[in-house]
Scaffold this active site. Structure first.
Site, PDB file in Angstrom:
ATOM      1  N   TYR A 324       0.822  -1.166   0.218  1.00  0.00           N
ATOM      2  CA  TYR A 324       0.026   0.191   0.098  1.00  0.00           C
ATOM      3  C   TYR A 324       0.726   1.055  -0.197  1.00  0.00           C
ATOM      4  O   TYR A 324       0.540   2.285   0.492  1.00  0.00           O
ATOM      5  CB  TYR A 324      -1.390  -0.364   1.137  1.00  0.00           C
ATOM      6  CG  TYR A 324      -2.211  -0.725   1.185  1.00  0.00           C
ATOM      7  CD1 TYR A 324      -3.008  -0.850  -0.401  1.00  0.00           C
ATOM      8  CD2 TYR A 324      -2.091  -1.910   1.721  1.00  0.00           C
ATOM      9  CE1 TYR A 324      -4.563  -1.574  -0.271  1.00  0.00           C
ATOM     10  CE2 TYR A 324      -3.161  -2.833   1.503  1.00  0.00           C
ATOM     11  CZ  TYR A 324      -4.481  -2.739   0.621  1.00  0.00           C
ATOM     12  OH  TYR A 324      -5.493  -3.308   0.509  1.00  0.00           O
ATOM     13  N   GLN A 325       2.558   0.786  -0.896  1.00  0.00           N
ATOM     14  CA  GLN A 325       2.587   2.092  -0.803  1.00  0.00           C
ATOM     15  C   GLN A 325       3.340   3.566   0.083  1.00  0.00           C
ATOM     16  O   GLN A 325       3.668   4.422  -0.447  1.00  0.00           O
ATOM     17  CB  GLN A 325       2.185   3.150  -1.549  1.00  0.00           C
ATOM     18  CG  GLN A 325       2.045   1.858  -3.053  1.00  0.00           C
ATOM     19  CD  GLN A 325       1.097   2.896  -4.504  1.00  0.00           C
ATOM     20  OE1 GLN A 325      -0.411   2.411  -3.943  1.00  0.00           O
ATOM     21  NE2 GLN A 325       1.474   3.442  -5.051  1.00  0.00           N
ATOM     22  N   TRP A 330      -8.093   6.759   3.461  1.00  0.00           N
ATOM     23  CA  TRP A 330      -9.371   7.526   4.419  1.00  0.00           C
ATOM     24  C   TRP A 330      -9.360   6.980   5.373  1.00  0.00           C
ATOM     25  O   TRP A 330      -9.685   7.428   7.070  1.00  0.00           O
ATOM     26  CB  TRP A 330     -10.798   7.082   3.869  1.00  0.00           C
ATOM     27  CG  TRP A 330     -10.872   5.738   3.788  1.00  0.00           C
ATOM     28  CD1 TRP A 330     -10.678   5.264   3.552  1.00  0.00           C
ATOM     29  CD2 TRP A 330     -12.036   5.334   4.638  1.00  0.00           C
ATOM     30  NE1 TRP A 330     -11.414   3.519   3.856  1.00  0.00           N
ATOM     31  CE2 TRP A 330     -12.462   4.021   5.053  1.00  0.00           C
ATOM     32  CE3 TRP A 330     -12.879   6.029   5.466  1.00  0.00           C
ATOM     33  CZ2 TRP A 330     -13.338   3.521   4.839  1.00  0.00           C
ATOM     34  CZ3 TRP A 330     -14.016   4.945   5.730  1.00  0.00           C
ATOM     35  CH2 TRP A 330     -14.067   4.166   5.668  1.00  0.00           C
ATOM     36  N   ASP A 331      -8.071   5.776   6.094  1.00  0.00           N
ATOM     37  CA  ASP A 331      -7.763   4.714   7.225  1.00  0.00           C
ATOM     38  C   ASP A 331      -7.303   6.049   8.455  1.00  0.00           C
ATOM     39  O   ASP A 331      -7.788   5.919   9.215  1.00  0.00           O
ATOM     40  CB  ASP A 331      -6.525   4.390   7.056  1.00  0.00           C
ATOM     41  CG  ASP A 331      -7.206   3.547   5.474  1.00  0.00           C
ATOM     42  OD1 ASP A 331      -7.710   3.201   4.989  1.00  0.00           O
ATOM     43  OD2 ASP A 331      -6.567   1.914   5.962  1.00  0.00           O
ATOM     44  N   GLU A 472     -15.544  -0.905  -0.819  1.00  0.00           N
ATOM     45  CA  GLU A 472     -15.179  -1.365  -1.900  1.00  0.00           C
ATOM     46  C   GLU A 472     -15.956  -2.854  -3.550  1.00  0.00           C
ATOM     47  O   GLU A 472     -15.253  -2.600  -4.600  1.00  0.00           O
ATOM     48  CB  GLU A 472     -13.107  -1.714  -1.929  1.00  0.00           C
ATOM     49  CG  GLU A 472     -13.251  -0.204  -0.829  1.00  0.00           C
ATOM     50  CD  GLU A 472     -11.514  -0.049  -0.848  1.00  0.00           C
ATOM     51  OE1 GLU A 472     -10.610  -1.630  -0.558  1.00  0.00           O
ATOM     52  OE2 GLU A 472     -10.674   0.641  -0.980  1.00  0.00           O
ATOM     53  N   LYS A 584     -17.602  -5.673   1.287  1.00  0.00           N
ATOM     54  CA  LYS A 584     -16.681  -6.355   1.495  1.00  0.00           C
ATOM     55  C   LYS A 584     -16.406  -5.297   3.097  1.00  0.00           C
ATOM     56  O   LYS A 584     -16.035  -6.486   4.069  1.00  0.00           O
ATOM     57  CB  LYS A 584     -15.687  -5.384   0.711  1.00  0.00           C
ATOM     58  CG  LYS A 584     -14.667  -4.960   1.589  1.00  0.00           C
ATOM     59  CD  LYS A 584     -13.447  -5.027   0.491  1.00  0.00           C
ATOM     60  CE  LYS A 584     -11.847  -4.722   0.728  1.00  0.00           C
ATOM     61  NZ  LYS A 584     -10.636  -4.517  -0.183  1.00  0.00           N
ATOM     62  N   GLN A 585     -16.843  -4.753   3.480  1.00  0.00           N
ATOM     63  CA  GLN A 585     -16.682  -3.967   4.834  1.00  0.00           C
ATOM     64  C   GLN A 585     -17.551  -2.870   5.082  1.00  0.00           C
ATOM     65  O   GLN A 585     -18.255  -2.110   4.246  1.00  0.00           O
ATOM     66  CB  GLN A 585     -15.047  -2.986   4.525  1.00  0.00           C
ATOM     67  CG  GLN A 585     -15.658  -2.047   3.892  1.00  0.00           C
ATOM     68  CD  GLN A 585     -13.925  -1.108   3.305  1.00  0.00           C
ATOM     69  OE1 GLN A 585     -13.946  -1.654   2.098  1.00  0.00           O
ATOM     70  NE2 GLN A 585     -13.189  -0.429   4.177  1.00  0.00           N
TER      71      GLN A 585
END
Ligand code: IFM
Length: 757
Positions: A324-325, A330-331, A472, A584-585
Site C-alpha cells: 500500500y505504498q 481514509w484510514d 469496495e 466487503k466492509q
C-alpha cells in the site's frame, strides 16, 4: 504465563512471547515482532536473516518508483547484518534448537530472541535484542550476547547487506560504500527522486580492517577465543539518514555515530520516550490479560507506524513493509487519528497539517478530472498526488488487469478529511490551526464537492452519482448514504466557519482562495437540498440506490461458495459480490459509527441487524466498526466477538498477504488504531457529537475495570470504569469539561467525580 492463542503467550500483559519457531511464518512474524519509531520500521527478523526472510528497514519519506507502476517507500540497506560461526560451524536457525523464544516487549519498544542450540556436544546460547530509538529516530540499537558451555572459537562477521527485500523493484542506483572510523556505511540514491539515503553501522567491538563484498554484503570479520560460560557481547547500531530530512545526510550520520556512547544510554532515553507515550495512550484492563495484551499490541503498532518528526502520512501498513505504498488512505483520518486526537492532540495536528501540505496535490487531482477545489488522493504519499494505480488487482482466471476506480470514485476521502479537521478544532480549540490551515482545507473540499454533486431539477435535489462508498465491492453506485451524509456535514462545517471566524481571518482566507459570494450561495443551496437517504419502513438506510434490489445472501460468507478460484477478486466489474448485497466492509454502519446522534437507537439496531449478516469483513477496517456500534448498543456478545476479530487480525494472522495478485501483507495499521476506538468509543461509550462529550459504558463481562486518559479541551482526565461506577480524575485542568454520562450532565473541574451508573 497466559496463552493468547496457539504459541503466543504473555506474562504481564506488556509482552507477546512466542516459543515456537516457524520459518514459514516469516511474513507475519516479521511484522508482528517489528520495532519502529514513526521515522523507520525494522521488521522482526534476526541479524543473520537475509531477503528470503523478508528483512526490511522501511524509511519514511523515501518514495521511489522502480517499476513504473508502484511508487513506494524504499527498504534501505541492512546495517544490522551479521553472522557467527562456532568452531567453524556457521550458526543458523536450521540447527538443532533446544530452546527458543521471541518476545516483543511493548512497554519498552524492544524485541528479543533467545535461542539455545547444540553443536558438536557444546551448548551455544544466543540472546539478541534490538529497538528503534524513540528518542533518536535515526538509530536502531542491537545487542547480541553469546555464551558457550565449552571453550570455543567464535568467528563473528558484521556488515551491511545491500541485497535487500523490496516488493516492487530495486530502489537504489549503485551504492557508494564508505568507511567511517572503525565502521562501514553506504550512500545510495533513489532512482526517481534521487534522494540520498545513508546507512552507517557502529560496532562497539573492533573488527578487522579488511572489507569483503560477497553476495551483496560489505563485511568484516573477527575471531574470538571464548571461554566456557563467559558471555561475548556484540553491540551494534544502525544509523539511517535521508536527504529529505537533512541537507547533508552523510555528515548527519557521522555526527549521530559520534554521539552514540553505549547501548544503555540510548536505551534509557528510548524508554523514557516510551513511558511518555504510554502515560498518554495506554489502556489498562483488569480481568482479562489476553485482551489487555491484545490492546497494547495494537496500540504499540499504531504508535510506531505514525510519523511524528514532520508532517507525513501514516501508511496503511505503517512501516512494516512497502505494501500500500507507505501512503495514507481514509484510514488515517477515520481510523488512526481519533486515538491521537483524544490522547496526544499534537500528533493529530501534525497529521492534518500533512493534509494541508498536500492540498496542492488535491487541487491538481480535482483539476485533472475537471472538478474544482480539493479532491484528495485515495492513496497519498509525499505530495498528495494520486498514487493509486488504475489497475490494482488482477483477474486471476484470465490474468488480465482489473480497472478499479478507487482513485476516481471513492470521493468520500475529501469530506472524511474535512470532518476530521473540524473535530480536531472542536476538541482542541486550536483556533490557530483553523485559521492557518483548517478553514482553507474545508473550503477547498466544499468547493470540490460543489463541483461534484449533480442537481436534479425534476427532484429539486442534489445527488452524488457514480461513486464508491467504503464498501469496495460495489463500484459505480449512486447516492451512497455514507458519502452523501459526509458531504452534507462538510457543507454545514464550511458554512459555519464563515460566521465563526473573525472578519479579518475570513477575509484573508477568502481572498487567498478567491472564494466568491456566489459559491457560498451555492453551498447553502446544496446543504439544504442534498439528498440524504432516510430509513425505509424497517428502519434501514439503503447503502446506495438499488442496493435493496440486489440478491440478498445471508450470511454473506455463503457467497464464497461461488468462487471458481480461491484467489479471485470479489468486486468490480463482475466478481461474485457485485450483484449481491454482500459487502466487503462497514459502509452504512460506518456512518452510524461516526454519528450515532443522527438516528435513534432503534434505527441503529435495525441497520446493524440488517447489515452485519451481509458483511464479509474482508477489509481489516470492518470488524472494529461493527464492534464499536454493537458495544454502544449493549449488543455485548456481538461487540465482543467482533472486538476480538479486529484485535487479533495481526496476532492471529487472519488476513491474506496477497489478494488478486497484489502483495498486501504487513501490519493492519487502521485496525491497530481501531483497538483504541473499540474500547473507548465502543465499550466505554465515549462520544463527541460536535457539541457535547458523552459517556455510556457497557463493559464485556470478563473485564473488571477499564482505565484510560483523555485530553479534552486542553485538559487531561483519567477515567476508571467498572460495571457500576465511573471515576473521573482531573490530571491537568485548563477548562471545566461538561460530560453527559448516560444522558445526565456532569461538570468536571478540579475534583474527582464518582458516578454510579
Ligand atoms: O482504505 C482501505 C479500504 O477501505 C479497504 N482496502 C484497504 C484500504 C487500506 O487499508
Amino acid at each position: 504465563m497466559e496463552t493468547i492463542k496457539k504459541h503466543l503467550k504473555t506474562e504481564t500483559g506488556w509482552e507477546v512471547i512466542n516459543e515456537h519457531y516457524d520459518k514459514m511464518q516469516a511474513i507475519t512474524e516479521g511484522s508482528n515482532f517489528m520495532i519502529g519509531n514513526g521515522y523507520l520500521g525494522y521488521r522482526g527478523t534476526f541479524f543473520e536473516d537475509r531477503k528470503d526472510a523478508y528483512v526490511g528497514c522501511i524509511v519514511t519519506d523515501s518514495w521511489d518508483n522502480a517499476d513504473g507502476k508502484w511508487e513506494e517507500l524504499a527498504t534501505v540497506h541492512n546495517a544490522l547484518y551479521g553472522t557467527f560461526s562456532f568452531n567453524k560451524t556457521p550458526f543458523s536457525m536450521d540447527q538443532n534448537i533446544l530452546d527458543y523464544s521471541r518476545t516483543l516487549d511493548l512497554l519498552n519498544g524492544l524485541t528479543k530472541r533467545g535461542v539455545k542450540v547444540e553443536i558438536n556436544d557444546t551448548i551455544f546460547t544466543l540472546e539478541e535484542e534490538k529497538f528503534a530509538s524513540m528518542s533518536d529516530k535515526n538509530v536502531i540499537a542491537m545487542k547480541v550476547q553469546i555464551t558457550t558451555s565449552k571453550d570455543a572459537v567464535i568467528t563473528l562477521e558484521s556488515g551491511i547487506d545491500t541485497d535487500i527485500w523490496s516488493i516492487n523493484g530495486h530502489h537504489f542506483q549503485k551504492e557508494t560504500p564508505f568507511k567511517y572510523k572503525n565502521d562501514l556505511g553506504t550512500i545510495s540514491k533513489t532512482n526517481t527522486y534521487e534522494d540520498t539515503i545513508v546507512v552507517l553501522e557502529k560496532n562497539m567491538v573492533a573488527f578487522g580492517k579488511s572489507v569483503q563484498k560477497k553476495s551483496g554484503v560489505h563485511k568484516r570479520q573477527k575471531t574470538i577465543s571464548l571461554k566456557a560460560n563467559t558471555p561475548l557481547v556484540w553491540t551494534k547500531f544502525m544509523i539511517v539518514t535521508n536527504s529529505n530530512d537533512v541537507l547533508d545526510p552523510l555528515k548527519e550520520a557521522k555526527t549521530i555515530y559520534d554521539s552514540l556512547i553505549s547501548y544503555d544510554t540510548v536505551f534509557t532515553a528510548h524508554c523514557q520516550a516510551w513511558e511518555d507515550i504510554w502515560n498518554k495512550q495506554d489502556i489498562q484492563l483488569e480481568g482479562n490479560m489476553v485482551d489487555q495484551v491484545g490492546i497494547r499490541f495494537n496500540l504499540y503498532h499504531a504508535c510506531i507506524a505514525t510519523p511524528t518528526h514532520k508532517p507525513l502520512p501514516i501508511g496503511a501498513r505503517g512501516l512494516s513493509c512497502q505494501a500500500y505504498q507507505g501512503a495514507a488512505f481514509w484510514d488515517q483520518e477515520v481510523f488512526n487519528l481519533p486515538m491521537f486526537l483524544y490522547t496526544n492532540p499534537g500528533v493529530a495536528r501534525q497529521l492534518l497539517k500533512y493534509r494541508y501540505l498536500t492540498l496542492e496535490g488535491a487541487k491538481e487531482k480535482a483539476k485533472k478530472h475537471q472538478y474544482e477545489g480539493a479532491f484528495y488522493a485515495w492513496i497519498s504519499g509525499k505530495t498528495g498526488k494520486e498514487l493509486c494505480p488504475d489497475f490494482f488487482f488482477k483477474d486471476v482466471i484470465t490474468n488480465r488487469d482489473i480497472r478499479n476506480h478507487f482513485n476516481l470514485w471513492q470521493i468520500h476521502i475529501s469530506p472524511d478529511i474535512a470532518v476530521s479537521v473540524n473535530k480536531y478544532v472542536e476538541v482542541t480549540k486550536d483556533e490557530d490551526f483553523l485559521i492557518k490551515y483548517g478553514a482553507e482545507m474545508v473550503f477547498e473540499i466544499a468547493r470540490f464537492l460543489a463541483s461534484r454533486v449533480d442537481y436534479k431539477p425534476r427532484r429539486d435535489r442534489y445527488e452524488i452519482i457514480r461513486v464508491q462508498g467504503p464498501d469496495e465491492y460495489h463500484e459505480n453506485v449512486d447516492n451512497n448514504a455514507f458519502t452523501n451524509y459526509q458531504t452534507k456535514i462538510t457543507f454545514d462545517i464550511a458554512l459555519s466557519y464563515l460566521n465563526r471566524l473573525d472578519k479579518g481571518s475570513i477575509r484573508s482566507i477568502r481572498d487567498k482562495i478567491d472564494l466568491t459570494d456566489d459559491e457560498i450561495s451555492l453551498w447553502e443551496d446544496i446543504k439544504d437540498k442534498i439528498y440524504l437517504p432516510t430509513p425505509n419502513k424497517d428502519g434501514v438506510l439503503e447503502q446506495f440506490e438499488g442496493y435493496f434490489d440486489l440478491e440478498s445472501i445471508v450470511p454473506a460468507s455463503k457467497v464464497t461458495e461461488r468462487l471458481i478460484d480461491p484467489e479471485e477478486y470479489y468486486g468490480w466489474p463482475n466478481g461474485i459480490a457485485v450483484f449481491t448485497q454482500c459487502i466487503k466492509q462497514a459502509d452504512t454502519i460506518q456512518l452510524l459509527h461516526m454519528y450515532p446522534e443522527l438516528f435513534d437507537e432503534e434505527t441503529v439496531k435495525a441497520n446493524y441487524d440488517y447489515y452485519e449478516p451481509r458483511t464479509l469483513h474482508f477489509s481489516s477496517l470492518s470488524p472494529s466498526v461493527y464492534a464499536t456500534v454493537a458495544a454502544r448498543m449493549n449488543y455485548l456478545e456481538d461487540g465482543y466477538r467482533l472486538f476480538k476479530k479486529s484485535l487479533m487480525i495481526d496476532l492471529m494472522n487472519t488476513n491474506e498477504a496477497v489478494s488478486g495478485g497484489t502483495f498486501i501483507g504487513g501490519m493492519h495499521t487502521a485496525a491497530n488504531a481501531a483497538a483504541w476506538q473499540m474500547v473507548v468509543l465502543g465499550f466505554a461509550g465515549f462520544h463527541y457529537d460536535q457539541h457535547h462529550f458523552s459517556l455510556k459504558p457497557h463493559l464485556p463481562t470478563s473485564w473488571k475495570s477499564l482505565q484510560f486518559n483523555l485530553n479534552l479541551l486542553q485538559s487531561d482526565l483519567r477515567f476508571l470504569i467498572d460495571h457500576h461506577q465511573i471515576q473521573i480524575t482531573p490530571l491537568k485542568m485548563n477548562n471545566p469539561i461538561s460530560l453527559f454520562i448516560n444522558g445526565k450532565e456532569v461538570i468536571i473541574n478540579h475534583k474527582d467525580v464518582t458516578i454510579n451508573y
